[in-house]
Scaffold this motif. Structure first.
Motif, mmCIF file in Angstrom:
data_model
loop_
_atom_site.group_PDB
_atom_site.id
_atom_site.type_symbol
_atom_site.label_atom_id
_atom_site.label_comp_id
_atom_site.label_asym_id
_atom_site.label_seq_id
_atom_site.Cartn_x
_atom_site.Cartn_y
_atom_site.Cartn_z
ATOM 1 N N HIS A 222 22.661 -24.068 21.212
ATOM 2 C CA HIS A 222 22.257 -22.972 20.459
ATOM 3 C C HIS A 222 20.942 -23.519 19.671
ATOM 4 O O HIS A 222 19.889 -22.575 19.763
ATOM 5 N N GLN A 223 20.990 -24.486 19.200
ATOM 6 C CA GLN A 223 19.983 -24.911 18.082
ATOM 7 C C GLN A 223 18.824 -25.204 19.034
ATOM 8 O O GLN A 223 17.650 -25.136 18.609
ATOM 9 N N THR A 224 18.718 -25.732 20.353
ATOM 10 C CA THR A 224 17.627 -25.930 20.698
ATOM 11 C C THR A 224 16.621 -24.864 21.215
ATOM 12 O O THR A 224 15.472 -24.486 21.155
ATOM 13 N N LEU A 225 17.455 -23.773 21.514
ATOM 14 C CA LEU A 225 16.870 -22.502 21.830
ATOM 15 C C LEU A 225 16.300 -21.852 20.565
ATOM 16 O O LEU A 225 15.334 -21.412 20.691
ATOM 17 N N CYS A 226 17.367 -22.273 19.489
ATOM 18 C CA CYS A 226 16.355 -21.689 18.035
ATOM 19 C C CYS A 226 15.342 -22.302 17.658
ATOM 20 O O CYS A 226 14.440 -21.597 17.155
ATOM 21 N N HIS A 227 15.162 -23.359 18.031
ATOM 22 C CA HIS A 227 13.876 -24.415 17.658
ATOM 23 C C HIS A 227 12.833 -23.984 18.472
ATOM 24 O O HIS A 227 11.750 -23.654 18.051
ATOM 25 N N ILE A 228 12.971 -23.594 19.967
ATOM 26 C CA ILE A 228 11.922 -23.014 20.607
ATOM 27 C C ILE A 228 11.535 -21.899 20.056
ATOM 28 O O ILE A 228 10.156 -21.673 19.852
ATOM 29 N N LEU A 229 12.343 -20.981 19.818
ATOM 30 C CA LEU A 229 11.934 -19.719 19.245
ATOM 31 C C LEU A 229 11.006 -19.698 18.032
ATOM 32 O O LEU A 229 10.104 -19.107 17.643
ATOM 33 N N GLY A 230 11.800 -20.655 17.037
ATOM 34 C CA GLY A 230 10.955 -20.754 15.841
ATOM 35 C C GLY A 230 9.689 -21.456 15.839
ATOM 36 O O GLY A 230 8.643 -20.912 15.292
ATOM 37 N N PHE A 231 9.612 -22.397 17.036
ATOM 38 C CA PHE A 231 8.051 -22.597 17.233
ATOM 39 C C PHE A 231 7.305 -21.564 17.631
ATOM 40 O O PHE A 231 6.115 -21.599 17.184
ATOM 41 N N LYS A 232 7.706 -20.854 18.410
ATOM 42 C CA LYS A 232 6.689 -19.532 18.891
ATOM 43 C C LYS A 232 6.543 -18.807 17.655
ATOM 44 O O LYS A 232 5.340 -18.328 17.670
ATOM 45 N N PHE A 233 7.288 -18.374 16.769
ATOM 46 C CA PHE A 233 7.014 -17.652 15.587
ATOM 47 C C PHE A 233 6.144 -18.420 14.750
ATOM 48 O O PHE A 233 5.174 -17.611 14.097
ATOM 49 N N LYS A 234 6.086 -19.744 14.571
ATOM 50 C CA LYS A 234 5.348 -20.354 13.624
ATOM 51 C C LYS A 234 3.854 -20.518 14.406
ATOM 52 O O LYS A 234 2.934 -20.549 13.542
ATOM 53 N N PHE A 235 3.744 -20.421 15.598
ATOM 54 C CA PHE A 235 2.541 -20.430 16.090
ATOM 55 C C PHE A 235 1.613 -19.077 15.992
ATOM 56 O O PHE A 235 0.479 -19.102 15.588
ATOM 57 N N HIS A 236 2.369 -17.921 15.392
ATOM 58 C CA HIS A 236 1.584 -16.747 15.089
ATOM 59 C C HIS A 236 1.617 -16.692 13.581
ATOM 60 O O HIS A 236 0.944 -15.507 13.039
ATOM 61 N N GLN A 237 1.969 -17.650 12.771
ATOM 62 C CA GLN A 237 1.619 -17.336 11.340
ATOM 63 C C GLN A 237 0.582 -17.947 10.725
ATOM 64 O O GLN A 237 0.484 -18.575 9.820
ATOM 65 N N GLU A 238 -0.531 -17.658 11.424
ATOM 66 C CA GLU A 238 -2.013 -17.637 10.832
ATOM 67 C C GLU A 238 -2.287 -16.613 10.129
ATOM 68 O O GLU A 238 -1.518 -15.321 10.048
ATOM 69 N N PRO A 239 -3.181 -16.647 9.183
ATOM 70 C CA PRO A 239 -3.588 -15.569 8.312
ATOM 71 C C PRO A 239 -4.000 -14.584 9.035
ATOM 72 O O PRO A 239 -3.578 -13.306 8.430
ATOM 73 N N ASN A 240 -4.431 -14.181 9.955
ATOM 74 C CA ASN A 240 -4.804 -13.113 10.656
ATOM 75 C C ASN A 240 -4.102 -12.985 12.021
ATOM 76 O O ASN A 240 -4.449 -12.046 12.949
#
Length: 1472
Positions: A222-240
């Motif tokens: 489960h951790q692997t899948l969660c890390h991959i999803l978290g990486f995807k969310f972090k990719f969109h955490q830019e100011p705009n």
């Protein structure tokens, strides 16, 4: 390092004690080790000694030894790196300790060079390189696949495999096998493959059924899948940056199927929870600042600056912050129905923060739609409505739809709680929940849940719906099923707490207040309609805030009441209910004082709210239970201020107006039927009250408040002085009493006219229960029971008419009497317990009950009032016909209305006429059994006044008229044992105490009662024919009763017309005396009440000019004194003064008001002393004789014999000739007077010479006689009769000091004798009336020729005792009537000089003589006169004869005593 734990010299004393100190150091072993090792490094201690010691210590702490020693070694190593000598010692120490510390630990802690010197490693340099490599591999090296080894073809085939059409027989299992083959064939990285699967899932987010099983089968951790999803969310955490909704959907689906854990994914999302909390606080602060700005008064220049600042803030906010990924995930969870994870996320945030975002609120509402659909279809859809079908969620993990009301408590109420005020985004869901609530109200178990939903969700959501009247009405359909207590609690929460829980609501509240101010500033009578629409729009969403502001304005400006009431016609039913709550809350505001600052009047804000209550509750369909219960609770608490509200509500809703300022025409109309009352009995014609009065009646009956309110008001009325009196101003206490009483009368009148017979009888207990159990005052108990008796009698009468056929009038009357007997018999028995048994010795219970059960409607028909109203309607019809502008259809309606009213009035008049005839016939049959002859007439009248007349005459204006008319009716019915004269005399004789004990309104009623009594008396007084017709042969004007009863034909026993006129004058005098007394007390209550009473009786009093002038003087004095002190008294006095002056033209001189006798009474009454110090007329003797039974019989003899002894007295004393003649109705010729004078001339001289020294008044008249001697006129000697008179006057002066009654009578006798002498000496002189400053007795004083000097003396004397004044004036008047010879003058002077000393002694003796002796002598004199005259008639009692005097009796008694004549007594019982 820490401070040393060993002694400072422990190394020096190592052998002796140092070693033991170290071994036994248990406080801080690590510090001790440090000191030991540091001493070794410094060379203070040998290494082998330290090593052996460490070995010994290690034995006791072996498991944790490395943890103690290694930090010490590492620390010491740092301190000895630069000093080679110390470093060598350190190396030796560590080498010695190798046996007790593992090598691996030393390699971790020590420097590589140290390790090399110890031989633990070969080379330090190689060791350092190896460490760097290991660390790099552990922390920095990424495990990368060799991309060159991975073939792009494999990834392309993977994407093709995942993107194929999934509608066929393609399953996740088949695809998974293909993926495995691709990984193996093309050497693909498994994590990259998983990432690509998730990417494709994002693009095909609608294929949950395919991808979820695929991911479940593919992934291992489960951790692997969660890390991959978290990486995807972090990719969109830019100011705009903007996170795609598909990613939220993927994450939500994985969470729902438990492929990842929420707590693992939550940490990868932004913003942090702390940032969310800070943002929420900032929003609340900004909202409060906006609210503060809206409520502040801002000048135009500041407004422009604020606008610029707001623009700047908006520009700053325009920079879009990064997405709130937590809220995006929450929305996705709600859309797929994963309530469990969504609830967990919302719990991490502030209340209503999540749902304050519209997307989330709508998603949650959509989920609720789906859950509620089955139950709503079954129980919530209104009849005839067609709702659109909703597709259920295909997700099996979503909450199950509810089928029953019990299922609502699982998830629905919780969801609604999180939704809060943001249900406003979905009005359809709002309506569904409300409709379900209506259907569900039968389930008591869920009542509290729905109350919570209403409080937290429905009402706040309504606030955020802009002017949605439909939702307001829908909500009222649900709320009206709650009791008003629950509703008002919800409104209270909504108004006082809800608006502060959310920043959006704070802003809405401020905007509502701002808009309300804008509307109220522009509200006038002319723009009611447009303003009313604006108020309506605003009230649909925020009624509590709007009404709170409107009510605050009305409390300040009462002229807003009418336009505000008219503008409320656009409100919804819910808004009207909220308005009722807001009014009650405003009334119950503990911060507001219900009294003005002067503590004498009720506050204007309370009066304004009461007026608003009456107008609003009448015009609009608002539930009354709350306001009625509030008034009831206030009465229970002993507070009567709020009765003002009930008074206004009843007045406006039922059209029943209570005022003591009624005109005579209105009073007359109030004695008729209900229709006549409505048309002519009130100031304002309140029409169309049928529906509003029905609503009020229903509210009272449904909540069982009718009787409790009556009883509480009746009890509070009598207790108001004690419970609310306290330190409050007497004026305020009187107003509270009046308000309580008036409201009771008004409320009782409403119940009597609106409740059916059955309802009234069922709720009102019998009069004995009311009085004995509920402690209701008797007047209030009969007031409440009276309509019940009337209803019962009419019902019984109708029943008898139906059972026994017969239309003859006589038969109807007998049936009516029979009905009365059946209904009133229990009442006669019940009233016996209300008073002690002794009461019923004088009056019968039947008479008592009859008096209290009848009304003016039963006694007389107001024909004039009926005719007046009918004529008004005829004029209205004529005006309608002549009005050319009125439309024809409206003309027709108005004419029909007027004609119908006219017919109703005529029918009502006819009905009342028949009723009055029946009642009078009944009374005629009952009258013989009303009064018993067991006790004196005085006692009977006393009980009648005490228990019947006085309590009821101040109850209401109608009752005041009733009491006067009832007395007249009892007289006209020739009721046995009822003395009309005594009744009137007791009413008029002394009104001071009654007036002083009245409140303001009671004094108005009492004045109206006196006015009606005076009206009757004035009518009898005006014309002899009327008197003879209405009083001449009536037992009420009997002056005596024979043993065999009343003999109507014996005129000798009746009061003749002239004597009746004397009596009326006496009553007028008594009223004047009481009025002047009250005006001169200076007491606020006395002055106010007597001015009110005088204003009421002005049409019939004063009629005599000199009495009116006396009143005018004293009222003028009040005007001058009270102008600055008490403005209300000044206004009353000025008003009365003006009216009194206008009535002067109707006043007559005294000799026209009643026929003055040749010899009359003179009362010395100056303006300074007032009537309280002046002599009373002879008529006052009746009041004194009516004190007890003995006095009554004795005075009867005296008054009867007065007129009979006159001839004999005339022959002995010429001063009494004229008086005797007037008493018997005949005159003595002048020749007779001269003969009598000549016969008694010598006798007078002799007696004068012998007894001049014994005359008690010689001293009082000494100076006067000396002045007389200097005059040119010659004077006679004072005869003995004159001395006797003066002596008697001294006696009377003495008796006056002993008691009031003796004082009154003695002053009258002195005045009479003085007047007699004046008549004899100056019969040719004209009479002179006193000026307006003097208050006269019933007959004006005659002045002698020396009037100028006498008037000066008289003024001086009136400031001393009245007896002394009378004596001096009496002596002076008689001295002028004597013959004026010089000889007599000298002898008189000598005799006075000789007897000066004796005079003082005689005066003291005479003053000590008891008054009872003179009374006994008068009785004997009366018998002797009777025998001498030979007549047995008694013209009148002493209070009827204004020309009689006790002084004459005492003179004749002395003469009779000298002869020793004695006669037997004959007793005649007098009426009074």
């Amino acid at each position: 390092m820490a401070a040393s734990v060993l002694p400072t010299d422990w190394i020096k004393n190592w052998e002796k004690s140092g070693k033991n100190d170290f071994v036994f150091c248990t406080t801080d072993l690590q510090t001790a080790l440090y000191e030991l090792c540091w001493n070794v490094v410094q060379g203070s201690l040998k290494v082998d000694v330290a090593a052996s010691l460490l070995a010994d210590v290690m034995v006791s702490v072996r498991p944790v030894w490395p943890s103690y020693l290694c930090p010490v070694l590492t620390n010491i190593e740092t301190g000895c790196l630069e000093d080679k000598h110390k470093r060598d010692h350190f190396t030796q120490l560590v080498g010695a300790c190798l046996f007790c510390v593992p090598d691996a630990v030393l390699k971790e802690r020590l420097d590589p060079e140290t390790l090399e010197s110890l031989g633990l490693i070969k080379q330090a340099q190689q060791f350092n390189q190896k460490i760097v490599k290991i660390k790099t591999k552990l922390f920095y090296k990424q495990q990368k696949f060799n991309l060159l080894r991975e073939e792009n073809e494999g990834y392309a085939k993977l994407v093709t495999e995942l993107g194929q059409d999934l509608t066929g027989n393609v399953t996740s299992h088949l695809v998974l096998e293909s993926i495995k083959s691709l990984i193996g064939c093309f050497n693909l990285d498994p994590n990259r493959v998983l990432d690509i699967i998730l990417e494709v899932y994002e693009c095909r987010s609608d294929q949950d059924e395919f991808f979820i099983p695929l991911i479940k089968s593919y992934m291992c951790e489960h951790q692997t899948l969660c890390h991959i999803l978290g990486f995807k969310f972090k990719f969109h955490q830019e100011p705009n940056g903007e996170t795609p909704s598909s990613l939220y959907h993927v994450a939500a689906a994985l969470l729902q199927h438990n492929l990842i854990a929420l707590e693992d994914l939550y940490v990868h999302l932004l913003p942090q929870d702390s940032a969310i909390v800070e943002e929420h606080k900032r929003e609340i602060l900004e909202a409060k600042q906006i609210a503060r700005k809206l409520t502040m008064v801002v000048v135009p220049s500041e407004k422009s600056e604020d606008k610029e600042k707001d623009k700047e803030k908006e520009e700053e906010k325009s920079e879009k912050p990064p997405d709130n990924q937590k809220l995006g995930l929450l929305e996705a969870l709600l859309r797929i129905g994963d309530w469990h994870h969504a609830q967990n996320i919302m719990e991490q945030m502030p209340a209503y923060y999540a749902t304050s975002h519209k997307a989330i609120a709508i998603a949650l509402c959509q989920l609720l739609h789906l859950i509620l659909e089955p139950l709503y279809r079954r129980a919530g859809v209104p009849k005839g409505a067609k709702a659109s079908l909703l597709k259920p969620l295909r997700n099996k993990q979503a909450p199950a739809p509810v089928e029953t009301f019990e299922d609502l408590s699982k998830d629905v109420f919780t969801m609604l709680g999180y939704l809060g005020p943001h249900l406003s985004h979905d009005p359809i869901l709002f309506a569904k929940i409300v409709r379900l609530g209506k259907s569900f109200m039968k389930e008591d178990s869920l009542l509290s849940c729905f109350l919570s939903v209403s409080d937290q969700v429905l009402l706040p959501s309504l606030t955020l719906m802009e002017c949605n009247a439909c939702m307001s009405e829908e909500l009222w359909g649900f709320f009206k099923l709650f009791p008003y207590q629950h509703r008002y609690r919800l409104y209270g929460q909504w108004k006082n707490e809800t608006y502060s829980n959310h920043p959006l609501l704070v802003k809405v509240k401020a905007q509502t207040v701002d808009r309300a101010k804008y509307i109220m500033k522009r509200l006038t009578k002319e723009n009611v309609k447009p303003s009313g629409r604006q108020i309506g729009k605003l009230s649909h969403s925020n009624p509590t805030i709007l009404f709170d502001y409107i009510l605050s304005q009305i409390q300040w400006y009462d002229n807003l009441i009418t336009p505000v009431v008219d503008s409320l016609k656009y409100l919804t039913s819910l808004n009207y209910d909220v308005l009722a709550y807001c009014i009650i809350e405003a009334l119950a505001n503990p911060e507001k004082e219900k009294m003005k600052h002067d503590d004498t009047t009720i506050s204007s804000w309370l009066q304004s709210l009461a007026s608003l209550c009456g107008a609003v509750f009448r015009k609009y369909p608002i539930e009354l239970a709350g306001i009625l219960q509030y008034v009831t609770n206030q009465l229970k608490a002993g507070k009567s201020f709020d009765l003002l509200i009930l008074k206004e509500v009843v007045q406006k809703m039922a059209g029943i107006e209570i005022t003591d300022e009624m005109t005579v025409e209105q009073l007359e109309a109030m004695t008729g039927g209900e229709q006549l009352k409505a048309e002519g009995g009130y100031f304002g014609q309140i029409r169309n009250t049928k529906k509003s009065s029905q609503r009020l009646k229903d509210a009272l009956l449904d909540h069982e408040l009718a009787l409790p309110l009556c009883l509480l008001m009746a009890q509070q009325r009598n207790g108001v002085v004690f419970s609310e009196g306290g330190e409050k101003h007497l004026k305020l206490v009187g107003k509270l009493y009046d308000q309580c009483h008036d409201t009771l009368v008004q409320f009782g009148g409403f119940l009597a006219s609106n409740l059916s017979t059955e309802d009234y009888i069922k709720r009102v207990p019998s009069v004995d229960i009311l009085c004995n159990q509920f402690h209701t005052p008797h007047d209030a108990a009969f007031f409440l029971s009276r309509p019940m008796y009337a209803h019962q009698i009419l019902s019984k009468y109708d029943e008898l008419k139906k059972t026994e056929k017969g239309n003859r009038q006589q038969q109807k009357v007998h049936k009516y009497i029979s009905a009365c007997e059946q209904v009133m018999a229990p009442v006669h028995e019940a009233v016996v317990s209300l008073h002690p048994p002794k009461v019923w010795d004088d009056i019968r219970p039947q008479f008592y009950a009859t008096f209290w059960s009848l009304t003016m409607y039963d006694l007389a028909v107001p024909h004039n009032a009926y005719d007046r109203e009918v004529n008004k309607l005829k004029l209205q019809i004529k005006a309608i016909d002549e009005n050319a502008e009125m439309p024809l259809n409206k003309k027709k309606k108005e004419k029909e209305r007027c004609t119908a009213l006219q017919d109703k009035l005529q029918e009502e008049e006819k009905k009342q006429l028949e009723h009055v005839q029946r009642v009078l016939h009944r009374l005629k049959l009952e009258k013989d059994n009303w009064l018993l002859a067991k006790s004196t007439k005085n006692e009977t009248i006393t009980k009648f006044l005490q228990l019947c007349l006085f309590p009821r005459c101040v109850f209401s204006a109608i009752d005041a008229v009733y009491c006067a008319r009832f007395v007249e009716l009892v007289h006209q019915q020739k009721t046995p044992n009822f003395c009309t004269l005594l009744c009137y005399d007791r009413v008029f004789s002394d009104i001071i105490y009654t007036v002083a004990s009245c409140t303001e309104n009671e004094s108005r009623r009492y004045g109206r009662f006196l006015c009606c009594m005076l009206e009757t008396v004035t009518r009898w007084h005006s014309d002899k024919a009327i008197y003879e017709k209405e009083c001449g042969n009536y037992p009420g004007f009997l002056t005596i009763f024979r043993a065999s009863g009343f003999d109507g034909g014996n005129k000798a026993d009746q009061l003749d017309y002239e004597n009746f006129r004397h009596v009326v004058h006496k009553w007028h005098y008594k009223l004047t005396k009481a009025s002047v007394h009250c005006l001169e007390t200076g007491e606020y209550t006395h002055i106010r009440n007597i001015l009110i009473v005088l204003t009421k009786i002005l049409p019939y009093y004063p009629k005599v000019l000199n009495l009116g002038q006396a009143l005018e003087c004293r009222v003028h004095k009040i005007c001058q004194e009270e102008k600055e002190k008490r403005p209300d008294l000044y206004a009353l006095a000025m008003g009365y003064s003006g009216q009194l002056k206008s009535r002067k033209v109707h006043m007559v001189p005294e000799n026209e008001f009643h026929h003055k006798e040749p010899v009359n009474i003179t009362t010395p009454g100056g303006l300074q002393n007032g009537p309280g110090n002046s002599s009373k007329p002879a008529a006052a003797a009746a009041s004194a004789t009516s004190k007890n039974e003995e006095g009554t019989a004795e005075d009867a003899e005296k008054s009867k014999d007065k007129s009979q002894v006159a001839p004999k007295n005339a022959s002995k004393n010429p001063a009494t000739v004229n008086k005797t003649s007037s008493s018997n109705g005949s005159s003595t010729p002048n020749s007779k007077e001269k003969e009598d004078k000549e016969k008694s001339g010598k006798e007078k001289k002799e007696k004068k010479e012998k007894n001049s020294g014994s005359t008690p008044e010689a001293k009082a008249g000494g100076k006067e006689k000396q002045r007389e001697e200097k005059s040119a006129d010659s004077k006679e000697k004072t005869p003995k009769a004159e001395k006797d008179k003066r002596k008697d006057e001294k006696k009377e002066e003495k008796s006056k000091s002993d008691g009031k009654s003796a004082d009154k009578e003695s002053s009258k006798e002195r005045d009479v004798s003085k007047e007699g002498k004046l008549k004899e000496s100056s019969s040719s002189k004209g009479e002179k009336n006193p000026g307006p400053g003097s208050l006269k007795s019933p007959v004006p004083r005659s002045e002698g020729p020396e009037s100028e000097r006498e008037q000066k003396r008289r003024k001086l004397d009136t400031h001393s005792s009245p007896s002394h004044s009378s004596a001096v004036k009496h002596h002076a008047n008689h001295s002028t009537g004597l013959s004026k010879s010089e000889t007599d003058k000298k002898e008189s002077e000598k005799s006075r000089d000789r007897s000066k000393e004796r005079e003082k002694k005689e005066d003291r003796k005479d003053r000590k003589r008891d008054y009872s002796n003179s009374e006994r002598e008068m009785s004997q004199e009366a018998k002797r006169r009777k025998d001498e005259n030979g007549t047995g008639e008694l013209i009148t009692s002493s209070f009827v004869r204004s020309g009689e005097s006790r002084h004459d009796k005492e003179k004749s008694e002395k003469k009779r005593d000298s002869t020793g004549a004695k006669e037997d007594k004959k007793q005649y019982p007098l009426m009074f």
